[in-house]
Design a protein around this motif. Structure first.
Motif, PDB file in Angstrom:
ATOM      1  N   SER A 135       0.843  -1.206   0.000  1.00 48.11           N
ATOM      2  CA  SER A 135       0.000   0.000   0.000  1.00 48.11           C
ATOM      3  C   SER A 135       0.875   1.252   0.000  1.00 48.11           C
ATOM      4  O   SER A 135       2.010   1.231   0.498  1.00 48.11           O
ATOM      5  CB  SER A 135      -0.908   0.010   1.228  1.00 48.11           C
ATOM      6  OG  SER A 135      -1.767  -1.111   1.220  1.00 48.11           O
ATOM      7  N   LYS A 136       0.350   2.356  -0.554  1.00 44.08           N
ATOM      8  CA  LYS A 136       1.061   3.624  -0.627  1.00 44.08           C
ATOM      9  C   LYS A 136       0.330   4.678   0.212  1.00 44.08           C
ATOM     10  O   LYS A 136      -0.799   4.472   0.652  1.00 44.08           O
ATOM     11  CB  LYS A 136       1.162   4.090  -2.089  1.00 44.08           C
ATOM     12  CG  LYS A 136       1.709   3.048  -3.058  1.00 44.08           C
ATOM     13  CD  LYS A 136       3.156   2.727  -2.793  1.00 44.08           C
ATOM     14  CE  LYS A 136       3.697   1.707  -3.793  1.00 44.08           C
ATOM     15  NZ  LYS A 136       5.100   1.332  -3.537  1.00 44.08           N
ATOM     16  N   ARG A 137       1.007   5.779   0.397  1.00 47.92           N
ATOM     17  CA  ARG A 137       0.368   6.907   1.089  1.00 47.92           C
ATOM     18  C   ARG A 137       0.187   8.035   0.094  1.00 47.92           C
ATOM     19  O   ARG A 137       1.104   8.380  -0.660  1.00 47.92           O
ATOM     20  CB  ARG A 137       1.221   7.375   2.276  1.00 47.92           C
ATOM     21  CG  ARG A 137       1.247   6.381   3.426  1.00 47.92           C
ATOM     22  CD  ARG A 137       1.900   6.984   4.663  1.00 47.92           C
ATOM     23  NE  ARG A 137       1.900   6.046   5.774  1.00 47.92           N
ATOM     24  CZ  ARG A 137       0.878   5.874   6.602  1.00 47.92           C
ATOM     25  NH1 ARG A 137      -0.227   6.598   6.436  1.00 47.92           N
ATOM     26  NH2 ARG A 137       0.961   4.988   7.589  1.00 47.92           N
ATOM     27  N   ASP A 138      -1.031   8.617   0.087  1.00 51.89           N
ATOM     28  CA  ASP A 138      -1.297   9.726  -0.819  1.00 51.89           C
ATOM     29  C   ASP A 138      -0.777  11.026  -0.219  1.00 51.89           C
ATOM     30  O   ASP A 138      -0.148  11.032   0.851  1.00 51.89           O
ATOM     31  CB  ASP A 138      -2.793   9.817  -1.139  1.00 51.89           C
ATOM     32  CG  ASP A 138      -3.646  10.064   0.092  1.00 51.89           C
ATOM     33  OD1 ASP A 138      -3.088  10.453   1.132  1.00 51.89           O
ATOM     34  OD2 ASP A 138      -4.880   9.862   0.014  1.00 51.89           O
ATOM     35  N   ALA A 139      -1.046  12.126  -0.895  1.00 54.37           N
ATOM     36  CA  ALA A 139      -0.544  13.435  -0.459  1.00 54.37           C
ATOM     37  C   ALA A 139      -1.066  13.825   0.917  1.00 54.37           C
ATOM     38  O   ALA A 139      -0.421  14.590   1.653  1.00 54.37           O
ATOM     39  CB  ALA A 139      -0.919  14.495  -1.488  1.00 54.37           C
TER      40      ALA A 139
ATOM     41  N   ASN B 242      -2.956   9.412   3.655  1.00 51.26           N
ATOM     42  CA  ASN B 242      -3.860   8.275   3.761  1.00 51.26           C
ATOM     43  C   ASN B 242      -3.261   7.041   3.064  1.00 51.26           C
ATOM     44  O   ASN B 242      -2.592   7.157   2.035  1.00 51.26           O
ATOM     45  CB  ASN B 242      -5.224   8.606   3.126  1.00 51.26           C
ATOM     46  CG  ASN B 242      -5.894   9.777   3.812  1.00 51.26           C
ATOM     47  OD1 ASN B 242      -5.915   9.867   5.039  1.00 51.26           O
ATOM     48  ND2 ASN B 242      -6.455  10.693   3.009  1.00 51.26           N
ATOM     49  N   THR B 243      -3.521   5.866   3.623  1.00 51.56           N
ATOM     50  CA  THR B 243      -3.045   4.617   3.021  1.00 51.56           C
ATOM     51  C   THR B 243      -3.964   4.215   1.878  1.00 51.56           C
ATOM     52  O   THR B 243      -5.178   4.099   2.052  1.00 51.56           O
ATOM     53  CB  THR B 243      -3.012   3.489   4.073  1.00 51.56           C
ATOM     54  OG1 THR B 243      -2.148   3.878   5.150  1.00 51.56           O
ATOM     55  CG2 THR B 243      -2.508   2.199   3.448  1.00 51.56           C
ATOM     56  N   VAL B 244      -3.385   4.018   0.708  1.00 52.40           N
ATOM     57  CA  VAL B 244      -4.183   3.679  -0.479  1.00 52.40           C
ATOM     58  C   VAL B 244      -3.560   2.467  -1.182  1.00 52.40           C
ATOM     59  O   VAL B 244      -2.373   2.182  -1.043  1.00 52.40           O
ATOM     60  CB  VAL B 244      -4.271   4.863  -1.468  1.00 52.40           C
ATOM     61  CG1 VAL B 244      -5.027   6.024  -0.852  1.00 52.40           C
ATOM     62  CG2 VAL B 244      -2.877   5.306  -1.906  1.00 52.40           C
ATOM     63  N   SER B 245      -4.391   1.782  -1.926  1.00 52.32           N
ATOM     64  CA  SER B 245      -3.947   0.610  -2.672  1.00 52.32           C
ATOM     65  C   SER B 245      -3.061   1.021  -3.850  1.00 52.32           C
ATOM     66  O   SER B 245      -3.204   2.112  -4.414  1.00 52.32           O
ATOM     67  CB  SER B 245      -5.166  -0.157  -3.197  1.00 52.32           C
ATOM     68  OG  SER B 245      -4.789  -1.092  -4.172  1.00 52.32           O
ATOM     69  N   ASN B 246      -2.149   0.145  -4.213  1.00 53.13           N
ATOM     70  CA  ASN B 246      -1.308   0.387  -5.391  1.00 53.13           C
ATOM     71  C   ASN B 246      -1.792  -0.436  -6.586  1.00 53.13           C
ATOM     72  O   ASN B 246      -1.008  -0.869  -7.429  1.00 53.13           O
ATOM     73  CB  ASN B 246       0.157   0.038  -5.086  1.00 53.13           C
ATOM     74  CG  ASN B 246       1.104   0.489  -6.189  1.00 53.13           C
ATOM     75  OD1 ASN B 246       0.915   1.550  -6.787  1.00 53.13           O
ATOM     76  ND2 ASN B 246       2.114  -0.319  -6.471  1.00 53.13           N
ATOM     77  N   LYS B 247      -3.105  -0.639  -6.666  1.00 48.58           N
ATOM     78  CA  LYS B 247      -3.664  -1.475  -7.729  1.00 48.58           C
ATOM     79  C   LYS B 247      -3.360  -0.916  -9.111  1.00 48.58           C
ATOM     80  O   LYS B 247      -3.087  -1.668 -10.055  1.00 48.58           O
ATOM     81  CB  LYS B 247      -5.175  -1.598  -7.534  1.00 48.58           C
ATOM     82  CG  LYS B 247      -5.774  -2.859  -8.141  1.00 48.58           C
ATOM     83  CD  LYS B 247      -7.215  -3.035  -7.700  1.00 48.58           C
ATOM     84  CE  LYS B 247      -7.757  -4.380  -8.143  1.00 48.58           C
ATOM     85  NZ  LYS B 247      -9.152  -4.607  -7.690  1.00 48.58           N
ATOM     86  N   ASP B 248      -3.386   0.406  -9.233  1.00 47.38           N
ATOM     87  CA  ASP B 248      -3.080   1.025 -10.532  1.00 47.38           C
ATOM     88  C   ASP B 248      -1.623   0.773 -10.912  1.00 47.38           C
ATOM     89  O   ASP B 248      -1.302   0.561 -12.087  1.00 47.38           O
ATOM     90  CB  ASP B 248      -3.352   2.527 -10.491  1.00 47.38           C
ATOM     91  CG  ASP B 248      -4.835   2.859 -10.468  1.00 47.38           C
ATOM     92  OD1 ASP B 248      -5.630   1.979 -10.839  1.00 47.38           O
ATOM     93  OD2 ASP B 248      -5.198   3.995 -10.082  1.00 47.38           O
ATOM     94  N   GLY B 249      -0.740   0.804  -9.917  1.00 45.47           N
ATOM     95  CA  GLY B 249       0.671   0.535 -10.191  1.00 45.47           C
ATOM     96  C   GLY B 249       0.899  -0.902 -10.636  1.00 45.47           C
ATOM     97  O   GLY B 249       1.705  -1.174 -11.525  1.00 45.47           O
ATOM     98  N   VAL B 250       0.152  -1.821 -10.022  1.00 51.68           N
ATOM     99  CA  VAL B 250       0.247  -3.228 -10.419  1.00 51.68           C
ATOM    100  C   VAL B 250      -0.255  -3.403 -11.848  1.00 51.68           C
ATOM    101  O   VAL B 250       0.362  -4.106 -12.659  1.00 51.68           O
ATOM    102  CB  VAL B 250      -0.558  -4.125  -9.459  1.00 51.68           C
ATOM    103  CG1 VAL B 250      -0.506  -5.583  -9.931  1.00 51.68           C
ATOM    104  CG2 VAL B 250      -0.027  -4.017  -8.038  1.00 51.68           C
ATOM    105  N   ALA B 251      -1.375  -2.744 -12.156  1.00 49.75           N
ATOM    106  CA  ALA B 251      -1.944  -2.834 -13.509  1.00 49.75           C
ATOM    107  C   ALA B 251      -0.967  -2.302 -14.553  1.00 49.75           C
ATOM    108  O   ALA B 251      -0.829  -2.872 -15.645  1.00 49.75           O
ATOM    109  CB  ALA B 251      -3.258  -2.068 -13.574  1.00 49.75           C
TER     110      ALA B 251
END
Length: 391
Positions: free
Chosen positions: A251-255, A258-267
């Motif tokens: 998981s990543k942290r946004d600006a 907040n903890t967010v998924s890295n699903k777009d990065g995986v895609a």
């Protein structure tokens, strides 16, 4: 031809020992004596006439051909046909090991029709390989086709259960009427690429040793393909390492913190992987290096074996062995499923992808061993150290 032993026709490990024995006999002269004795009754009066002149044209021709075999036009044509039929055999086997072949499709094609067509293609390609192999001088392909024949003979009963009979001359016949009453799961298990002892796995293990290079590829085209494979396979191995690692799925942290998924990065990485994979398969199939060809084929076979798990996360395997990506299916897939399926698949193909890169890189270095002035290129000196490191 009934009951013929095809291992003798095509040659196996003991074929090499036989050739060495023949060579020793030729050098000592005992082969010539044996041939003269054997053909004495066949040559009859011709032999008697030859004794007075000190020559026997028929026997000399036989001995000379044995010492210096030539590749006839017929053999060259057979080599070309064998190459085509073996590639068709690999493709049809891949279709029978693809889970999608056993599923009904949205366009109305039912699974039974697809399986029947795949079996017809397999039987035709198998029979074509035998016919061409009888006249071929390509030891690599014929010896491995012989291995496929042995696997077929050993699995005669299992094949009979799905409507395939093995004829006395080694060829196959498909009974489509019998096939209509066969459970498709039985066909699937017979060719299952994930089951080490299945008929399909036994045949695949032999075909994987055969280079996928076509006889029509020119040296220039083959060298170009080798260079392209170096680049494609390097990118592929790097992408596999990312798909296999845990960092990509973290998981990543946004600006805002907040903890967010890295699903777009995986895609995004999956899209890159598919591009590198397809390019490697395309250029690898035209490479003149047997190690490249056999490992590209292993890649496609293992991919076909993982097609069900890949389909769950939006990656589909085409009939040509190449991949495509449905991002909508991917976005709807569970994150744990995405991670597990991708990492397992990456681990399954990692070794073969690395070997494709190794063999293509080694060949590329060898091609550039000497420059235009005839000076030895120092980067070719790394070849031996690389080989030693692989032992």
């Amino acid at each position: 031809m009934n009951g013929i032993d095809y291992s003798a026709l095509f040659g196996k490990t003991n074929g090499l020992a036989g050739m060495l024995g023949d060579y020793a006999s030729l050098r000592s002269g005992s082969y010539g004596k044996l041939m003269k004795s054997y053909y004495a009754s066949e040559l009859g009066s011709v032999s008697n006439k030859a004794s007075s002149t000190g020559s026997n044209n028929t026997l000399d021709k036989i001995l000379n051909e044995r010492k210096n075999p030539t590749v006839s036009k017929e053999a060259k044509e057979a080599n070309s046909k064998l190459n085509t039929s073996v590639n068709n055999l690999k493709d049809s086997l891949g279709a029978l090991q693809n889970a999608d072949t056993f599923k009904d499709t949205e366009n109305g094609t039912d699974a039974r029709t697809k399986v029947e067509n795949a079996l017809k293609s397999y039987v035709n390609a198998y029979n074509d390989s035998i016919a061409a192999g009888k006249k071929s001088t390509d030891l690599n392909k014929t010896s491995n086709v012989a291995g496929a024949i042995e696997a077929t003979k050993a699995n005669k009963d299992a094949l009979s259960a799905i409507g395939i009979s093995v004829n006395n001359d080694g060829t196959m016949s498909l009974d489509t009427k019998k096939l209509k009453d066969v459970d498709l799961d039985t066909v699937k298990s017979t060719f299952d690429g994930n089951a080490a002892l299945s008929y399909g796995s036994e045949v695949a293990s032999r075909l994987n040793r055969i280079s996928t290079t076509t006889a029509q590829v020119t040296t220039t085209d083959a060298n170009k393909s080798t260079v392209e494979t170096v680049s494609n396979s390097k990118s592929l191995t790097e992408s596999i390492a990312k798909l296999k690692g845990s960092d990509l799925y973290a998981s990543k942290r946004d600006a805002d913190g907040n903890t967010v998924s890295n699903k777009d990065g995986v895609a995004a990485e999956v899209s890159k992987f598919i591009e590198y994979y397809n390019n490697t398969v395309q250029s690898g199939k035209n490479s003149s290096v047997s190690g490249v060809g056999s490992n590209v084929n292993a890649l496609t076979q293992k991919t076909a074996s993982n097609s069900k798990d890949l389909a769950e996360i939006g990656i589909s395997v085409g009939a040509d062995g190449k991949l495509s990506f449905n991002k909508n299916v991917f976005n709807n897939a569970d994150e744990d499923t995405i991670k597990n399926n991708l990492t397992n698949y990456a681990k399954a193909i990692e070794a073969n992808a690395s070997l494709v890169n190794y063999y293509s890189t080694t060949q590329n270095n060898a091609m550039s061993g000497y420059n235009a002035s005839g000076t030895y290129n120092t980067n070719a000196q790394d070849i031996m150290s690389t080989l030693v490191g692989q032992v």
